[in-house]
Motif scaffolding. Structure first.
Motif, short mmCIF file in Angstrom:
data_model
loop_
_atom_site.label_atom_id
_atom_site.label_comp_id
_atom_site.label_asym_id
_atom_site.label_seq_id
_atom_site.Cartn_x
_atom_site.Cartn_y
_atom_site.Cartn_z
N VAL A 347 0.85 -1.19 0.00
CA VAL A 347 0.00 0.00 0.00
C VAL A 347 0.88 1.24 0.00
O VAL A 347 1.98 1.23 0.56
N VAL A 348 0.42 2.31 -0.66
CA VAL A 348 1.15 3.57 -0.60
C VAL A 348 0.71 4.31 0.66
O VAL A 348 -0.42 4.77 0.76
N LEU A 351 -0.85 7.93 0.72
CA LEU A 351 -2.15 8.18 0.10
C LEU A 351 -3.27 7.72 1.02
O LEU A 351 -3.06 6.94 1.95
N THR A 352 -4.48 8.20 0.75
CA THR A 352 -5.61 7.80 1.57
C THR A 352 -6.06 6.40 1.15
O THR A 352 -5.61 5.86 0.14
N GLU A 355 -7.60 6.59 -2.22
CA GLU A 355 -6.63 6.77 -3.31
C GLU A 355 -5.89 5.47 -3.59
O GLU A 355 -5.57 5.17 -4.75
N ARG A 358 -8.15 3.68 -5.69
CA ARG A 358 -8.23 4.24 -7.04
C ARG A 358 -7.09 3.72 -7.92
O ARG A 358 -7.26 3.55 -9.14
N LEU A 359 -5.94 3.46 -7.31
CA LEU A 359 -4.81 2.96 -8.09
C LEU A 359 -5.18 1.69 -8.83
O LEU A 359 -4.60 1.37 -9.86
N PHE A 360 -6.13 0.95 -8.29
CA PHE A 360 -6.51 -0.32 -8.90
C PHE A 360 -7.79 -0.24 -9.72
O PHE A 360 -8.24 -1.23 -10.25
N THR A 362 -9.41 0.95 -12.88
CA THR A 362 -9.04 1.47 -14.18
C THR A 362 -10.06 2.46 -14.72
O THR A 362 -9.72 3.41 -15.40
N ARG A 385 -11.27 8.31 3.59
CA ARG A 385 -10.46 9.52 3.39
C ARG A 385 -9.30 9.68 4.36
O ARG A 385 -8.63 10.69 4.35
N LYS A 387 -5.55 8.84 5.78
CA LYS A 387 -4.29 8.40 5.18
C LYS A 387 -3.99 6.97 5.61
O LYS A 387 -4.25 6.56 6.74
N LEU A 407 -8.93 -5.23 -10.27
CA LEU A 407 -8.25 -5.36 -11.56
C LEU A 407 -8.76 -6.57 -12.35
O LEU A 407 -8.23 -6.87 -13.41
#
Lengths: 491, 350, 475
Positions: A347-348, A351-352, A355, A358-360, A362, A385, A387, A407
């Motif tokens: 996980v980043v 980011l929240t 988010e 959202r990376l996954f 498309t 929302r 982090k 995905l």
């Protein structure tokens, strides 16, 4: 005689209450377990004692010169000066230095003096290590042992273990526990953080259970209590399905979704970590690779997913050779990898939650999708929302797992998915894997946990020294014995 | 014994912005006071000058530079790609715009000419940024060093042109090109030195960059790339492409500004040092003052532009140029303190 | 948290909108200062009661150099006209900032604006169109408008005198020049210096070569010093003149002298630099911008200069006006040290035969004679103030029918730029701008016929070097 006590500790991260008025004391010579499900506030608690966080309210008292006095740590260094040392999940060592130099650095002594101390520590606690080895050349297990020697050489008053034994193989765990007991017997105190009930029961004198930031109950060895009492304290109610149960078997359909042929992958130091003749994951089935930690599992996963280059052989995804494709290309083609360490590669943290989802996603990301991903594995707190770094390790792992489905993977590679998870969450994850297989996904489960593998997999391979040494169907008689034997013979 | 410790904290973005804004204003106040106390300059004179400068639209001439460049840099910095080459990208944008305006027939056409020149400028800036981007993406060459060096390469290239093949016929040997055709010039607002169209373009980028970074998958991935490249890669988004995109966008915006400097201000190509004039470096500060948040970038650019302009016009009487520099330095130092305050708190315990 | 971000976005947009509105307001309603109330015409024009003059400098005022010299001029006229003149200045104004600074000055009510760098020319010119009631004067450029005049004080004659001394003193016959840029102004100075050195050298039987290095900057002490070092070490140069705004070359020569005893003669540039190199500075060039500023401001005050008649105002002041001076130091009593006393005996001991008079004089007297010749030109100054009269500056004399005075001298009786001269073109084809080189290839031969004196335009457009100048490149 109390060594340290926490009084009314409260800590908030934004809108999330991590700890709510927790008061807790540790006696001298005691091993205190802190047990809780993922996100219950265990890590926050230790970080407050260790000076990483400052509580919003409440304070810490520490026995100083025979009296309990208020202590205030604004950094780990100050905690160290008061005799508190922490060992966490991840070794904090300088890879380029030798074991001895690392410890000398930590203690601030000369090499000669350090060597004497280290030798006496090792003999006293019965730990065997080559003090002159380069840390970079050691395995994870050995590094954790170095951490233990390092901590004990400091002669601390309080030793904190934050899930430090979670990743260790069983025999090393036992050596760890033994050392802790010796340490307690000479008057040292230990705070032992874990989410695994058996671990806590095995080593702790008392067990404090945290749930959603509150201290629920303290179990003492002297009391009479059942495991269900512990479970109830941890999860609020005893889920009837928590007991190990067999998830229903699925029939493997035809079709190889992922195939590795003659795959050779190197580790970080250029050594051959994986050398596999053939590994096939079938559509709609769970194929498990089990083995003792450090036998090339991580390199296998990374080689298959594309994070690590294959020096020989090929990787075929659904009939397409993807050996030369980057990880991102393989992911968009449907090969999804969920790494074991959500902090680093999952996980980043900046980011929240939303988010990260959202990376996954498309296409357009609807709030319904977000809700679904969060509720799928009951990520807590369920607030899209906030982090991600405010989440506990287990919840990060859940996020990493549940969003992967967005995905629409053809094949999922899952590495130690439940290691950071409490029992209830583990079960959900296992169900999720089975469910994905039922929907036609090929799942490659790479794990160190034989029970988990037997629970979930349709086919089981044993990995040792980077090679697949045995592959058995789940229906195989005497399955567990066969696997254990293979694991110990080749390791 | 009371203990004092410095502890990290997370303020919500709005509060953080308010703290910084308050500190920025307080900083100016403190700077005015210090100047009047240390140097004996009448506080009222300074205040009048400072407030006057902040309220006058003159500084828009610099806002038009700092806002887009700051936005572009924010895109790269979110991905922890240290593009320090805005200066050079501005210069290359200027070169491209000058080329279109001077040496193509487009330069003589109204509206189309300037648009084509600005487009070429963005492209040139983007391509200039792309080189370090590609080196970083494929060979992992440290982009901070390459972008920094590319600034001087851009200066040299521009200087080669104005000293050599592009030197004007009517410049008496000075290293400059001839003036661009009138059709390519962006006319000034009367009494000021900026074009309203440039301002509109600059401001239009604020929502565009904001939405890109916070509402799109790629933008989100960019923001995550710096801390967790592997995590982003595993989500199916190519890290290589992200790096290239980040450099492209930040270079394009800097290039656009460089083109605008030619069409709106210089009206000719001059040596690189005089086009960039260090503004590419100042923009780095603009990006960070806004905490890389595009929504706050107009505020940050406004603040820095006003101070930038103030440095030049402040000099009156005892307020000499060195005093003006001292003043600006003091303000920025206090602003740093305010950033510290918004990120850390001081705890005193007994 | 998204909410807060949206608030941030909103704040941003609001600021944007406000700025936009202000900009639109500014576009539609021109500011009062710029509104032409009544078109200034000859009949209605009233000279300003109080003249408010602003000076824009490209560099720091400092203690030396170009901007410093202008600041001295400003302070002199401020003291002179204190009754009706108010002045201010802005230093360190770069090219990209000049227009905004002019906006600010006009808003502050300044009605005469001097901009003193070539970098300021384009912004000043454009701003002159915007503010038709403000008078602009620009130094060193060529663009003029009804409300924008130009002015310059040129040093070529002084460089010629420096060259004479260099030619007398050099032992190697190789002398050097560190140039900021090879623009016509500097090319003219190099040529004048070379002509002086060659003239003296020929009389003393020396073969003179002038080596030039261009540094590409008006102010760059390090590059200047390195260029000087190269000249000395690589080309065996022992006399250096330069165009660069610092004392760095002087200090270099002085330290060479103190440390190794090597004597390199230097000519101080623009400001008095004797004190930086008492053992090496021979002489130098000085500027007195106050001569020009006093003239311009007096004419503004008296209504001679108006915002509608500056189109042809173009000062070109030489030795005869006092705007430039030979020297390297100002004594405490205000007099000028024209030649370093250390070198006076040497120069006085060198004897040469003046080809004009045939008399044998000392090199020192030879220089002073030439100085006097260029100083005395009573008719000349009237021609040097407008672009329309520059063409007469090169006339040596005009004839009358009168018997008593058949010829009235115009230009000085001597000027370094008089044929026979031979040179070569630096530029060629369309790039060249002089009558000698335009349309010809680079390196074409330039010939100035015997007795032909170069005109103002020839001097302005100089794009060729005399034969014995060697251009060594740009650093």
């Amino acid at each position: 005689m109390a060594l340290i006590s926490l009084v009314g500790i409260t800590k908030r991260f934004g809108s999330v209450v991590a700890l709510d008025n927790v008061s807790l004391g540790v006696e001298s010579g005691e091993i205190l377990g802190v047990l809780g499900e993922n996100g219950s506030g265990k890590s926050t608690l230790t970080k407050i004692i260790y000076g990483v966080y400052v509580p919003d309210s409440g304070y810490i008292e520490l026995r100083t010169d025979g009296l309990m006095r208020r202590a205030f740590f604004s950094s780990p260094k100050e905690a160290l000066l008061s005799g508190i040392v922490m060992i966490s999940q991840r070794p904090q060592l300088v890879e380029e230095l030798s074991v001895l130099d690392n410890i000398a650095l930590f203690l601030g002594y000369s090499r000669g003096r350090t060597r004497k101390i280290v030798e006496s520590t090792m003999s006293r606690f019965n730990i065997k290590l080559n003090a002159d080895a380069l840390v970079g050349s050691l395995s994870y297990t050995e590094k954790q042992l170095v951490e233990l020697v390092k901590a004990l050489s400091f002669k601390p008053r309080l030793l904190i273990l934050d899930e430090a034994t979670t990743y260790l193989p069983r025999d090393v765990k036992a050596r760890f526990y033994e050392a802790l007991r010796t340490f307690a017997s000479i008057g040292g105190s230990v705070i032992f953080i874990t989410h695994k009930i058996p671990e806590a029961l095995e080593v702790c004198d008392r067990i404090a259970v945290l749930r959603r930031g509150r201290l629920v109950r303290i179990f003492s060895r002297k009391d009479v209590f059942s495991i269900d009492d512990l479970r109830k304290a941890m999860f609020e109610e005893v889920s009837p399905s928590v007991a190990t149960e067999r998830v229903e078997e699925a029939k493997a359909e035809d079709g190889k979704v992922l195939r590795a042929e003659g795959l050779v992958v190197l580790d970080d130091y250029g050594k051959r970590a994986v050398s596999i003749d053939e590994l096939v994951v079938e559509r709609g089935s769970v194929h498990a690779v089990v083995g003792v930690a450090g036998n090339g599992q991580k390199e296998l996963c990374e080689g298959l997913s594309g994070l690590r280059k294959a020096v020989e052989g090929r990787v075929v995804l659904d009939g397409e050779d993807v050996t030369r494709s980057k990880a991102s290309e393989r992911a968009s083609k449907g090969l999804v990898y969920i790494p074991e360490d959500p902090f680093r590669t999952g996980v980043v943290l900046d980011l929240t939650i939303m988010e990260n989802i959202r990376l996954f996603a498309t296409g357009r990301l609807s709030s319904d999708t977000v809700k679904k991903v969060i509720s799928e594995l009951r990520i807590s707190p369920p607030e899209p929302r906030i982090k991600s770094y405010m989440l506990s390790g287990g919840n990060l792992q859940k996020l990493s797992l549940s969003r992967a489905l967005l995905l629409n993977p053809k094949c999922m590679i899952v590495h130690n998915p439940t290691r950071m998870l409490d029992e209830a969450s583990s079960r959900q994850v296992k169900l999720l894997l089975r469910d994905s297989a039922r929907k036609g996904v090929g799942v490659l489960l790479v794990s160190e946990d034989i029970d988990e593998v037997i629970d979930v997999a349709d086919k089981i391979s044993v990995i040792a020294n980077g090679r697949i040494v045995k592959t058995l169907p789940a229906m195989y008689p005497r399955l567990r014995e066969e696997i254990e034997e293979a694991m110990s013979t080749y390791a | 014994m009371p203990k004092i410790a410095v502890v990290r904290r997370d303020l919500p973005p709005t509060l953080s912005a308010v703290v910084r804004l308050g500190a920025a204003l307080a900083g100016i106040g403190i700077a005015i006071l210090s100047i009047s106390v240390i140097l004996g300059v009448d506080a009222w004179t300074v205040t009048e000058r400072v407030v006057g400068t902040f309220l006058r639209p003159d500084m828009i001439r610099y806002l038009i530079v700092f806002l887009p460049v700051g936005l572009g840099l924010a895109v790269a910095y979110h991905a922890r790609l240290w593009n320090l080459g805005a200066e050079g990208q501005i210069v290359m944008g200027a070169v491209a715009a000058a080329y279109v305006a001077l040496f193509t027939p487009l330069g003589e056409i109204r509206v189309v000419g300037p648009l084509a020149a600005l487009l070429a400028a963005s492209l040139a800036g983007a391509l200039w940024a792309l080189l370090p981007g590609i080196l970083r993406a494929y060979l992992n060459v440290n982009e901070a060093i390459t972008t920094l060096m590319m600034n001087y390469v851009a200066y040299s290239l521009c200087n080669y042109l104005v000293y050599g093949p592009w030197r004007g016929r009517r410049v008496y040997g000075y290293p400059e090109t001839d003036l661009i055709p009138d059709a390519s010039k962006l006319q000034w607002v009367h009494g000021y030195s900026f074009s309203p169209w440039s301002l509109v373009i600059a401001i239009a980028f604020v929502p565009v960059i904001y939405l890109f970074l916070y509402k799109t998958r790629i933008g989100t991935a960019l923001r995550g790339y710096g801390s967790s490249p592997a995590a982003v890669e595993l989500s199916g988004i190519s890290g290589t492409r992200l790096i290239i995109l980040a450099f492209f966008v930040s270079g394009a915006l800097a290039g656009l500004v460089g083109g605008n400097e030619i069409l709106m201000y210089h009206r000719k190509l001059v040596p690189g040092e005089k086009i960039g004039a260090g503004m590419g470096f100042v923009s780095i500060m603009v990006a960070w003052l806004a905490d890389l948040n595009p929504a706050l970038m107009p505020l940050s650019a406004y603040y820095v532009s006003a101070l930038h302009y103030l440095r030049m016009v402040m000099q009156v009487g005892e307020l000499t140029e060195p005093v003006a520099r001292f003043f600006i330095g003091l303000v920025f130092m206090l602003l740093l303190v305010s950033i510290f305050v918004s990120k850390y708190k001081v705890v005193i315990r007994k | 948290m998204n909410k807060t971000l949206m608030t941030g976005l909103l704040i941003g947009l609001i600021i944007g909108v406000v700025i936009g509105i202000v900009a639109l307001y500014a576009t539609t309603k021109p500011s009062t200062t710029a509104t032409p109330t009544t078109q200034a015409t000859a009949t209605t024009y009233k000279p300003p009661e109080k003249v408010k003059a602003a000076f824009i400098y490209v560099g720091p005022i400092g203690d030396l150099g170009w901007s410093h010299a202008h600041e001295v001029g400003r302070q002199a006229v401020q003291a002179l006209y204190s009754d009706w003149l108010e002045t201010t200045y802005k230093e360190q104004v770069s090219k990209e900032g000049a227009a905004s600074v002019i906006d600010d000055l006009v808003k502050a009510g300044y009605n005469v604006i001097f901009s003193t760098s070539f970098d300021h020319m384009d912004p000043t010119f454009e701003k002159a169109q915007q503010y038709p009631n403000v008078m602009f004067f620009h130094c060193s450029g060529y663009k003029r408008a009804p409300n924008m005049g130009t002015y310059f004080a040129d040093l070529y004659q002084v460089y010629y005198l420096n060259g004479l001394m260099a030619g007398a003193l050099t032992k190697t016959g190789k002398i050097g020049y560190v140039a900021a840029f090879t623009i016509p102004e500097v090319v003219r100075h190099i040529n004048a210096y070379a002509i002086g050195a060659q003239e003296m050298g020929r009389l003393l039987g020396k073969n003179i070569t002038v080596y030039v290095i261009e540094i590409g900057a008006w102010f760059d002490p390090d590059k200047a010093k390195e260029a000087a070092r190269t000249l000395v070490e690589k080309y065996d140069v022992d006399a250096i003149a330069f165009t660069e705004d610092s004392s760095s070359i002087v200090e270099f020569a002085q330290s060479l002298y103190t440390q190794t005893g090597k004597q390199v003669y230097v000519f101080s540039h623009y400001s008095p630099m004797y004190s930086y190199g008492p053992d090496v500075v021979v002489s130098g060039q000085l500027v007195r911008w106050e001569v020009i500023y006093a003239d311009i401001l007096a004419k503004v005050k008296s209504g001679v200069y108006r915002p509608d008649n500056l189109q042809n105002v173009d000062y070109w002041y030489l030795l005869n006006t006092g705007a430039v001076e030979l020297g390297c130091h100002i004594y405490d009593n205000g007099t000028v040290m024209m030649v370093n006393p250390k070198f006076q005996p040497v120069l006085k001991s060198i004897k040469v035969k003046d080809p004009q008079t045939g008399a044998e004089v000392s090199a020192y007297d030879y220089v002073m004679n030439r100085y006097q010749q260029m100083k005395e030109a009573p008719l000349l100054q009237s021609l040097q103030g407008t672009s329309l009269t520059h063409q007469y500056e090169s006339l040596k004399s005009v004839s009358t029918n009168l018997k008593a005075i058949p010829k009235v001298p115009v230009a000085p009786s001597f000027d370094p730029f008089e044929g026979p001269l031979k040179g070569y073109c630096l530029l060629g084809g369309k790039d060249a701008y002089s009558r000698f080189c335009s349309g010809k290839p680079v390196n074409s031969e330039v010939v100035v016929k015997d007795g032909e004196r170069l005109t103002h335009d020839d001097l302005w457009n100089m794009d060729w070097f005399v034969e014995w100048v060697k251009y060594m490149g740009r650093t």
